[in-house]
Design an enzyme around this catalytic site. Structure first.
Site, mmCIF file in Angstrom:
data_model
loop_
_atom_site.group_PDB
_atom_site.id
_atom_site.type_symbol
_atom_site.label_atom_id
_atom_site.label_comp_id
_atom_site.label_asym_id
_atom_site.label_seq_id
_atom_site.Cartn_x
_atom_site.Cartn_y
_atom_site.Cartn_z
ATOM 1 N N TRP A 47 40.839 -48.229 46.129
ATOM 2 C CA TRP A 47 42.124 -48.328 45.413
ATOM 3 C C TRP A 47 42.628 -49.762 45.397
ATOM 4 C CZ3 TRP A 47 47.387 -47.741 48.069
ATOM 5 C CH2 TRP A 47 47.335 -48.202 49.383
ATOM 6 N N ASP A 48 42.024 -50.615 46.216
ATOM 7 C CA ASP A 48 42.411 -52.025 46.276
ATOM 8 C C ASP A 48 42.494 -52.625 44.870
ATOM 9 O OD1 ASP A 48 41.238 -51.111 48.693
ATOM 10 O OD2 ASP A 48 40.884 -53.150 49.381
ATOM 11 N N GLU A 62 46.070 -45.093 57.341
ATOM 12 C CA GLU A 62 44.893 -44.279 57.698
ATOM 13 C C GLU A 62 44.888 -43.799 59.148
ATOM 14 O OE1 GLU A 62 41.598 -46.826 56.634
ATOM 15 O OE2 GLU A 62 41.585 -46.058 54.577
ATOM 16 N N LYS A 86 49.221 -48.062 60.346
ATOM 17 C CA LYS A 86 48.253 -49.130 60.108
ATOM 18 C C LYS A 86 48.765 -50.144 59.096
ATOM 19 C CE LYS A 86 43.488 -49.919 58.620
ATOM 20 N NZ LYS A 86 42.250 -49.351 58.095
ATOM 21 N N GLN A 87 49.390 -49.667 58.019
ATOM 22 C CA GLN A 87 49.709 -50.571 56.908
ATOM 23 C C GLN A 87 50.878 -50.022 56.102
ATOM 24 O OE1 GLN A 87 45.714 -49.100 55.623
ATOM 25 N NE2 GLN A 87 46.381 -49.885 53.639
#
Ligand code: BGC
Length: 738
Positions: free
Chosen positions: A338-339, A480, A593-594
Site C-alpha cells: 500500500w506504500d 501491525e 507501530k505506526q
C-alpha cells in the site's frame, strides 16, 4: 572510519568501513525505473551485495519466497597487482577511498588509491543508469599510477550474484569477443530469458586476451587487459552495459538509441550518453523539484528523497508499480505494498500524473490476482495482495517474521487481515480522478476495480443485529502490532470511502451518458447488489471521537495495558525481537507501530475539527514506536494541520533523511529488511507540500495554507492539476500560483 559529507547535490563518503558497504549500496543507488544498480564499487562481489535489479522480474527458487531477480553484474571490473594481489577495499594496501553520488544527475563516482610496492595506484570511476535509454548503463574507469607497475585489469559480467532466496538463473550461455561480452540465461521458475551485454572500449592499446567462458566453479565471464603502467599516464576503460528481459514491457520500444560504440571512442560515447542522460534528468527536475529556501539541510534531504523516487519511477512501462524497497535489492520480496498508493503516488500525482496512472493500471492488471485471493479466503470481489508481484497473487507468507529466540517462523496475519489494502487501491483511484480530471482510467478498468473492492468489503463486513449497523471484524490496520482486531477506525472509514466512491462515480458516469456502469454491472453481476451497497454505505460503523476527542483505534484498545513506550522497549530481551505477533512486547499494550488513527485524520481532515486532531496527536504520538518508516511523515503532516510546525519539523527531517543516515530498522525478527524507503521519500514530499505549505487539491482547485517552519523563507514547486501546470511559491505569509 568513514566520514559522510553532504553537498548541495552530493552525498560523499570518505574512508572505508565494513558497515558502510551495505548502507552505501542503498544510499548511493542509481537507477532509471527499469533497473536499479546498488552503490557498490566495481570489484564488489556477492558478499558486498552488488546488485542489478530489473523492475517487474521475479523468480522463485524451490519453495522459498519469490523475489526480484538479481541480474549478472555487467559492470564488474577488478584490478590485480603483481603477485596476484587483488586491489579491493579490504586490501591491506588500501591507502584512501572516497565514493559519492551526484543526486541531481544520478552519477555515482569513486576515487580509490592503493600503495603497491611504493607505487600509488589510483582508480577513478564514474557510472550512471541512463534516464534517457532505460536498458543502458555506462561506466568510465580510469587507472593512474605514480610509478612503473604491471597491472591486470579484468572486466566482465559477474554471474555469481548474491540472492536472499536464490539462485534464480540457469541455462547460461556466453558469447562474445574481449570487447563485447554477452550472457544470456533464463529464470528458473518461469523460464524468462535475461540478456546482459557488456561492451568495452579502451583508450590504451592493450588488446584483451580472448575471453574464455567461465570454467566450472567460476562465475565471471571476463576479459583481461595487461597494463604496463607508466607514471602520469591514464588508462581508461569505458563499459557500455545493456540489460533486457523477456518480461520487459513494450519490448523493443526502448531499444538503445545508439549501439555500444558505433565507431566512437569510449570517452566520446560516454560523454554523448551522459549528455542525453543529463538532459533527461533536467526534464525530470523541471516539474519534479521542490526548492526550499532558508534551510539547506531540509532542501538537500527533500531533493535526495525525490531523487530516490525518480530513479524507480516506471516510466518505461504502461502498468508497473513501485516496490516497497524500490529497486534497491531483494528485501520485502520486491513486492508492491500500500506504500505506493498512500505514500508514493501523491508526489507523482501532481508532478507527473502519467506515472501515477501506471500505478493504477498495475492494479487493473492484477485484478484477477485480487479476485483469486478473495475467493481463497471465501470472500467475493477483490482482496488485493498485501505483497504484490507481477500476477497480483499474494507473495506475503503466512510466516513473515522469524522468532529470534527459537529461529522458528512466526505466524503473522499481514496477508490474511490487512484488508485495508483493497480500500487503499480505491483511494488512489479517487485521488487520481479528482486531481487530474481524467475519467478515462475508469474505462480502462478502474471502475471494475472499484466494483470488486466494494464487493469485497460487502462480503467481509457483517451486520450486527443488536447494534443495527455494519461492522468490520477481525482485521489488522496500519498498526501491525495489533493483529485481528474489530472495527479498526482507519479500516472502517476507508471501506466507507470505497462504497461512497463507487456510488459517486457510477452516478457521475451515468450523468455523462456513459454506459460503463451498466456494462460493468452486467459483466460482474453486480446490479442486484446495488441496494445492499447503498444500505451499507449508509449504515457502516465508523468509530467517532470520544468525549476527550480521541478516537479509539479499534474495539477494546483502551482495555490494553497503558505502559509507556520506554517501559515496553525495556521489556525486549533481544534488540531484533519482533514487537507484535502472538507474544510481542507491544501486543497486549497500547503501544502502536505506526500512524493509524493519525493517518485517517490526515486523509479525512475535512471531517474532523482542530481539537480532535490535537487530541489524537497528543494521545497517540507518545504511544507510537514509529517502527515503520511510514509513520513520522503522518505525524508531521497532522501537526502542521494543528498549527504546530515546530513540533512537526523533526518528523519531517527524520522522514526525509532516512536513506541518507541509513538509520532505520534493518530487521523484522531475523529477516533483513534494509534497502531504500520510497514511502518515506514520498512522505517527505507530503509533509513539505501538504504539511508546511498546506497544499491540497479539492474539486480540482488548488488550496494553500502556508505554515512554514522556522528558517524556511520560501518553497517553490510544480503541480499539474486537471491538465494545467502550475508553479507554486509559498512564503511565510503568502503564496502565488501561476
Ligand atoms: C509497515 C507496512 C509497510 C511495509 C512496507 C511495514 O513495516 O508496517 O505498513 O507497508 O513495512 O514498507
Amino acid at each position: 572510519m568513514s566520514m559522510r559529507e553532504l553537498g548541495e547535490w552530493t552525498v560523499r563518503d570518505a574512508g572505508f568501513r565494513e558497515a558502510d558497504v551495505l548502507a552505501n549500496g542503498n544510499r548511493m543507488l542509481i537507477g532509471n525505473g527499469y533497473l536499479g544498480y546498488r552503490g557498490t564499487v566495481e570489484e564488489a562481489d556477492a558478499s558486498d551485495m552488488a546488485a542489478t535489479i530489473v523492475s517487474g522480474l521475479y523468480d522463485r527458487y524451490g519453495d522459498k519466497w519469490r523475489e526480484p531477480v538479481n541480474a549478472p553484474n555487467a559492470l564488474s571490473v577488478r584490478l590485480v597487482a603483481p603477485g596476484d594481489e587483488p586491489l579491493t577495499l579490504r586490501s591491506r594496501l588500501l591507502a584512501s577511498h572516497e565514493q559519492a553520488l551526484d543526486f541531481r544527475y544520478g552519477v555515482w563516482s569513486r576515487n580509490t588509491s592503493w600503495k603497491v610496492d611504493g607505487v600509488t595506484v589510483t582508480v577513478k570511476s564514474e557510472r550512471f543508469a541512463s534516464m534517457d535509454s532505460p536498458h543502458e548503463m555506462l561506466l568510465r574507469y580510469t587507472v593512474e599510477t605514480d610509478g612503473k607497475i604491471a597491472l591486470r585489469m579484468q572486466r566482465g559480467i559477474d554471474c555469481a550474484v548474491r540472492d536472499i532466496n536464490g539462485p534464480h538463473l540457469g541455462a547460461f550461455e556466453f558469447a562474445g569477443t574481449g570487447g563485447d561480452l554477452e550472457v544470456t540465461c533464463k529464470t528458473l521458475e518461469l523460464g524468462i530469458p535475461l540478456r546482459v551485454r557488456s561492451a568495452a572500449a579502451t583508450d590504451f592499446p592493450a588488446a584483451p586476451a580472448e575471453p574464455a567462458p567461465p570454467k566450472k566453479g567460476e562465475a565471471c565471464f571476463r576479459a583481461e587487459y595487461l597494463l604496463d603502467c607508466l607514471p602520469g599516464i591514464s588508462y581508461s576503460l569505458t563499459v557500455y552495459a545493456e540489460v533486457s528481459a523477456g518480461s520487459d514491457p513494450d519490448a523493443g520500444m526502448f531499444a538503445p538509441r545508439v549501439g555500444p560504440f558505433d565507431g566512437m571512442s569510449g570517452e566520446f560515447r560516454y560523454r554523448e550518453a551522459l549528455a542525453r542522460h543529463k538532459a533527461a534528468w533536467d526534464a525530470v527536475w523541471a516539474d519534479g523539484d521542490v526548492e526550499i529556501e532558508g534551510d539547506d539541510a531540509a532542501r538537500r534531504a527533500l531533493r535526495y528523497s525525490i531523487y530516490h523516487l525518480q530513479i524507480i519511477a516506471p516510466r518505461h512501462s504502461r502498468d508497473l508499480s513501485i516496490p516497497a524497497r524500490g529497486l534497491s535489492g531483494q528485501t520485502y520480496k520486491g513486492a508492491i505494498f500500500w506504500d505506493t498508493e498512500m505514500f508514493i503516488a501523491p508526489y507523482f500525482l501532481v508532478t507527473d500524473p502519467e506515472v501515477a496512472k501506471r500505478f493504477i493500471r498495475y492494479r487493473i492488471k492484477t485484478l484477477d490476482g485480487a479476485r483469486r485471493k478473495a475467493a481463497e479466503y471465501g470472500y467475493r470481489g477483490a482482496f488485493y495482495a498485501w505483497e504484490s508481484q507481477e500476477s497480483g497473487d499474494d507473495a506475503c507468507s503466512h510466516f513473515n517474521v522469524v522468532d529470534v529466540f527459537t529461529g522458528r517462523p512466526m505466524r503473522t496475519f499481514f496477508r490474511d487481515k490487512q484488508v485495508h489494502i483493497s480500500a487503499d487501491v480505491a483511494y488512489a483511484i479517487r485521488e487520481y480522478v479528482e486531481s487530474t480530471g481524467d475519467w478515462s482510467i475508469l474505462d480502462e478498468g478502474a471502475f471494475e476495480v472499484l466494483v470488486e473492492c466494494a464487493r469485497f468489503f460487502m462480503s467481509y463486513a457483517w451486520y450486527s443485529p443488536t447494534r443495527r449497523r455494519y461492522e468490520i471484524l477481525d482485521v489488522t490496520g496500519p498498526d501491525e502490532y495489533h493483529e485481528r482486531v474489530n472495527n479498526d477506525a482507519f479500516t472502517n472509514r476507508m471501506a466507507l470511502l470505497v462504497f461512497d466512491t463507487l456510488l459517486e462515480y457510477a452516478d457521475g458516469l451515468e450523468k455523462r451518458g456513459s454506459s460503463l456502469p451498466a456494462e460493468t454491472y452486467a459483466k460482474t453481476g453486480f446490479l442486484d447488489e446495488l441496494p445492499l451497497l447503498r444500505d451499507m454505505a449508509e449504515n457502516l460503523y465508523v468509530p467517532s471521537p470520544g468525549p476527550n476527542g480521541v478516537i479509539e483505534q479499534f474495539d477494546g484498545y483502551y482495555a490494553l495495558e497503558d505502559a509507556s513506550l520506554a517501559e515496553v522497549r525495556s521489556r525486549l530481551l533481544d534488540p531484533k525481537e519482533y514487537w507484535g505477533g502472538g507474544n510481542g512486547v507491544a501486543t497486549n499494550t497500547r503501544v502502536i507501530k505506526q500512524a493509524d488513527v493519525v493517518l485517517m485524520l490526515n486523509l479525512f481532515g475535512d471531517e474532523y475539527d482542530g481539537a480532535v486532531k490535537k487530541a489524537n496527536l497528543g494521545y497517540y504520538e507518545p504511544r507510537t514506536e514509529h517502527g515503520s518508516s511510514l509513520s513520522a511523515c503522518m505525524y508531521s503532516l497532522l501537526s502542521c494541520e494543528t498549527g504546530d510546525s515546530a513540533w512537526s519539523y523533526p518528523f519531517f527531517r527524520k522522514t526525509a533523511e532516512i536513506d541518507i543516515t541509513g538509520e532505520s530498522k534493518q530487521f523484522a525478527g531475523l529477516i533483513y529488511i534494509g534497502g531504500t524507503h520510497p514511502a518515506a521519500n514520498g512522505g517527505a514530499w507530503i509533509s513539505a507540500s501538504r504539511g508546511f505549505c498546506g497544499f491540497a487539491v479539492a474539486g480540482g482547485e488548488i488550496r494553500l495554507a502556508p505554515r512554514l517552519p522556522a528558517g524556511w523563507t520560501k518553497v517553490s514547486f510544480t503541480a499539474r492539476v486537471r491538465g494545467v501546470r502550475h508553479k507554486i511559491t509559498v512564503t511565510k505569509d503568502g503564496y502565488t500560483v501561476c
